[in-house]
Design a protein around this motif. Structure first.
Motif, PDB file in Angstrom:
ATOM      1  N   UNK A 170     141.575 -18.511  45.328  1.00  0.00           N
ATOM      2  CA  UNK A 170     142.037 -17.125  45.391  1.00  0.00           C
ATOM      3  C   UNK A 170     141.860 -16.445  44.041  1.00  0.00           C
ATOM      4  N   UNK A 171     141.757 -15.121  44.066  1.00  0.00           N
ATOM      5  CA  UNK A 171     141.600 -14.361  42.827  1.00  0.00           C
ATOM      6  C   UNK A 171     142.787 -14.593  41.884  1.00  0.00           C
ATOM      7  N   UNK A 172     144.047 -14.573  42.359  1.00  0.00           N
ATOM      8  CA  UNK A 172     145.163 -14.852  41.439  1.00  0.00           C
ATOM      9  C   UNK A 172     145.067 -16.235  40.782  1.00  0.00           C
ATOM     10  N   UNK A 173     144.633 -17.245  41.566  1.00  0.00           N
ATOM     11  CA  UNK A 173     144.482 -18.585  41.002  1.00  0.00           C
ATOM     12  C   UNK A 173     143.409 -18.594  39.921  1.00  0.00           C
ATOM     13  N   UNK A 174     142.283 -17.966  40.199  1.00  0.00           N
ATOM     14  CA  UNK A 174     141.198 -17.886  39.213  1.00  0.00           C
ATOM     15  C   UNK A 174     141.659 -17.125  37.975  1.00  0.00           C
ATOM     16  N   UNK A 175     142.370 -16.015  38.169  1.00  0.00           N
ATOM     17  CA  UNK A 175     142.879 -15.236  37.040  1.00  0.00           C
ATOM     18  C   UNK A 175     143.732 -16.098  36.108  1.00  0.00           C
ATOM     19  N   UNK A 176     144.638 -16.879  36.708  1.00  0.00           N
ATOM     20  CA  UNK A 176     145.542 -17.722  35.914  1.00  0.00           C
ATOM     21  C   UNK A 176     144.764 -18.780  35.141  1.00  0.00           C
ATOM     22  N   UNK A 177     143.803 -19.436  35.806  1.00  0.00           N
ATOM     23  CA  UNK A 177     143.037 -20.502  35.157  1.00  0.00           C
ATOM     24  C   UNK A 177     142.191 -19.938  34.024  1.00  0.00           C
ATOM     25  N   UNK A 178     141.497 -18.841  34.282  1.00  0.00           N
ATOM     26  CA  UNK A 178     140.635 -18.241  33.252  1.00  0.00           C
ATOM     27  C   UNK A 178     141.467 -17.796  32.052  1.00  0.00           C
ATOM     28  N   UNK A 179     142.621 -17.187  32.305  1.00  0.00           N
ATOM     29  CA  UNK A 179     143.489 -16.754  31.203  1.00  0.00           C
ATOM     30  C   UNK A 179     143.962 -17.941  30.369  1.00  0.00           C
ATOM     31  N   UNK A 180     144.304 -19.049  31.049  1.00  0.00           N
ATOM     32  CA  UNK A 180     144.724 -20.261  30.326  1.00  0.00           C
ATOM     33  C   UNK A 180     143.583 -20.815  29.471  1.00  0.00           C
ATOM     34  N   UNK A 181     142.372 -20.828  30.031  1.00  0.00           N
ATOM     35  CA  UNK A 181     141.217 -21.350  29.302  1.00  0.00           C
ATOM     36  C   UNK A 181     140.840 -20.444  28.132  1.00  0.00           C
ATOM     37  N   UNK A 182     141.046 -19.152  28.300  1.00  0.00           N
ATOM     38  CA  UNK A 182     140.840 -18.226  27.184  1.00  0.00           C
ATOM     39  C   UNK A 182     141.834 -18.510  26.063  1.00  0.00           C
ATOM     40  N   UNK A 183     143.078 -18.766  26.458  1.00  0.00           N
ATOM     41  CA  UNK A 183     144.118 -19.040  25.477  1.00  0.00           C
ATOM     42  C   UNK A 183     143.852 -20.299  24.675  1.00  0.00           C
ATOM     43  N   UNK A 184     143.213 -21.293  25.310  1.00  0.00           N
ATOM     44  CA  UNK A 184     142.893 -22.541  24.611  1.00  0.00           C
ATOM     45  C   UNK A 184     141.526 -22.485  23.933  1.00  0.00           C
ATOM     46  N   UNK A 185     140.885 -21.325  24.000  1.00  0.00           N
ATOM     47  CA  UNK A 185     139.595 -21.061  23.350  1.00  0.00           C
ATOM     48  C   UNK A 185     138.446 -21.873  23.919  1.00  0.00           C
ATOM     49  N   UNK A 186     138.621 -22.450  25.105  1.00  0.00           N
ATOM     50  CA  UNK A 186     137.503 -23.123  25.780  1.00  0.00           C
ATOM     51  C   UNK A 186     136.513 -22.081  26.286  1.00  0.00           C
ATOM     52  N   UNK A 187     137.039 -20.918  26.697  1.00  0.00           N
ATOM     53  CA  UNK A 187     136.201 -19.806  27.148  1.00  0.00           C
ATOM     54  C   UNK A 187     136.250 -18.676  26.139  1.00  0.00           C
ATOM     55  N   UNK A 188     135.276 -17.780  26.261  1.00  0.00           N
ATOM     56  CA  UNK A 188     135.303 -16.540  25.497  1.00  0.00           C
ATOM     57  C   UNK A 188     134.688 -15.440  26.348  1.00  0.00           C
ATOM     58  N   UNK A 189     134.938 -14.212  25.967  1.00  0.00           N
ATOM     59  CA  UNK A 189     134.341 -13.077  26.664  1.00  0.00           C
ATOM     60  C   UNK A 189     132.878 -12.940  26.254  1.00  0.00           C
ATOM     61  N   UNK A 190     132.036 -12.701  27.257  1.00  0.00           N
ATOM     62  CA  UNK A 190     130.619 -12.481  26.975  1.00  0.00           C
ATOM     63  C   UNK A 190     130.363 -11.011  26.735  1.00  0.00           C
ATOM     64  N   UNK A 191     129.483 -10.727  25.804  1.00  0.00           N
ATOM     65  CA  UNK A 191     129.090  -9.341  25.579  1.00  0.00           C
ATOM     66  C   UNK A 191     128.153  -8.931  26.705  1.00  0.00           C
ATOM     67  N   UNK A 192     128.449  -7.792  27.350  1.00  0.00           N
ATOM     68  CA  UNK A 192     127.578  -7.311  28.428  1.00  0.00           C
ATOM     69  C   UNK A 192     127.687  -5.802  28.519  1.00  0.00           C
ATOM     70  N   UNK A 193     126.688  -5.223  29.123  1.00  0.00           N
ATOM     71  CA  UNK A 193     126.640  -3.770  29.274  1.00  0.00           C
ATOM     72  C   UNK A 193     126.659  -3.356  30.738  1.00  0.00           C
ATOM     73  N   UNK A 194     127.129  -4.284  31.586  1.00  0.00           N
ATOM     74  CA  UNK A 194     127.131  -3.973  33.006  1.00  0.00           C
ATOM     75  C   UNK A 194     128.377  -3.187  33.372  1.00  0.00           C
TER      76      UNK A 194
END
Length: 365
Positions: free
Chosen positions: A39-63
């Motif tokens: 679900x979107x809420x589940x994905x939101x929570x996981x991505x936010x957690x991974x961002x917080x642990x610096x495993x992920x980062x935001x990609x630069x895009x112009x879309x």
């Protein structure tokens, strides 16, 4: 359907999102929800957690539209470093990359080791150099590609070119001595992963990579995943028997690798004419391909072998059509790039490194 405790399911879902971002990133949260079936809420929570642990980062895009742009996420390249040690043609390539596979350091060395102590000293030297270069990084991992079978117990087997490694647990040695996450895998399996991810994925789910050089080997992809069999022996086609001769209705079988080496010896000592040698070579290759086609029915077979060119590909197809239905003959492609092993080692290492929980299917195979 996957079942388990909430904690196990949470870790499994985190691993899933990490692997999907590794494979498809940069990618948006809605896209992740669609391909993960979470679900979107589940994905939101996981991505936010991974961002917080610096495993992920935001990609630069112009879309996106003039208003708020869709956020895309990717693996943080600076989160850690990966050391790849890959053996091929009696040399070892050393690659140090970031988490996006960009080279930080690369070198090639002739392997001069003659016994286990000299081999381990060589490995120690490479890892110590890796550690010296990556002191500021938190997440470090090692992948070693070797010309042998790696059993489910991580023992190196069937490695005649380095017989002193027979039965040795290199993964355990590195992890205990250096406290680094380590993954040891067959060199051709890593080539297979690299070729599949770079050339095949999205076109064919079933694929075979065949490698013939000083030794024989192949890698098998079934439904998009590397298939290694019950004891990780799948793909060792050099042991395939062929009929050597008949005597009083007794059939004598000979391993195909032995027959190939015998043919090469005859060519080198001028015991056989060039045209006849080419015909016998094509016949041997067609036997190998027929076995894979009959059992796996791949959509594509990649060949990395001597004398493989467009002429030999055409001759192979003609030979196959004598015994295999035309609509079952796969696409045959020449694979001569050496980078596939290194690319596959990086993908294999990072994919396993991002996985904290492994699901065991209780099926007895």
């Amino acid at each position: 359907m996957l079942t388990g405790s909430p904690n196990i399911l949470r870790k499994y879902n985190q691993d899933l999102i990490r692997r999907l971002i590794h494979k498809f990133g940069p990618i948006t949260k809605p896209e992740l929800s669609k391909i993960s079936h979470l679900s979107v809420p589940t994905v939101n929570k996981i991505v936010d957690d991974l961002l917080g642990s610096e495993i992920l980062c935001l990609a630069e895009n112009n879309e996106g539209n003039v208003g708020r742009k869709a956020q895309k996420f990717m693996i943080n390249p600076d989160k850690g470093r990966i050391l790849v040690l890959y053996y091929q043609d009696r040399t070892m390539t050393t690659n140090i990359t970031d988490f996006l596979g960009q080279n930080v350091f690369s070198a090639q060395d002739v392997d001069k080791s003659t016994d286990l102590p000299s081999f381990l000293s060589f490995i120690d030297e490479k890892i110590n150099h890796f550690l010296d270069m990556t002191k500021e990084k938190q997440d470090l991992a090692v992948c070693v590609g070797i010309p042998g079978v790696v059993s489910s117990q991580n023992l190196i087997l069937n490695i005649p070119s380095k017989s002193y490694l027979e039965g040795f647990n290199l993964k355990n040695y590195i992890e205990k001595k250096f406290n680094l996450s380590t993954f040891v895998e067959n060199d051709v399996n890593l080539k297979t992963i690299g070729f599949f991810n770079g050339e095949v994925k999205g076109k064919y789910d079933n694929f075979v990579y065949i490698y013939i050089s000083e030794g024989f080997g192949s890698g098998i992809i079934i439904k998009g995943d590397l298939f290694k069999g019950y004891s990780n022996f799948a793909g060792e086609f050099g042991h395939m028997p062929i009929i050597k001769n008949r005597l009083n209705d007794f059939v004598r079988l000979s391993p195909i690798e032995k027959e190939y080496n015998s043919l090469i010896e005859k060519i080198l000592t001028s015991q056989i004419e060039e045209e006849e040698a080419f015909q016998k070579y094509i016949q041997l290759l067609s036997v190998i391909l027929c076995n894979f086609i009959s059992v796996i029915n791949p959509g594509l077979i990649a060949l990395q072998a001597p004398k493989i060119n467009e002429e030999s590909i055409t001759a192979l197809k003609e030979e196959l059509m004598l015994v295999i239905p035309e609509d079952a003959i796969p696409v045959l492609k020449i694979a001569q790039e050496k980078k596939y092993g290194l690319d596959g080692a990086f993908d294999y290492c990072l994919d396993n490194f991002l996985t904290s929980i492994h699901i065991v299917h209780q099926k007895g195979y």
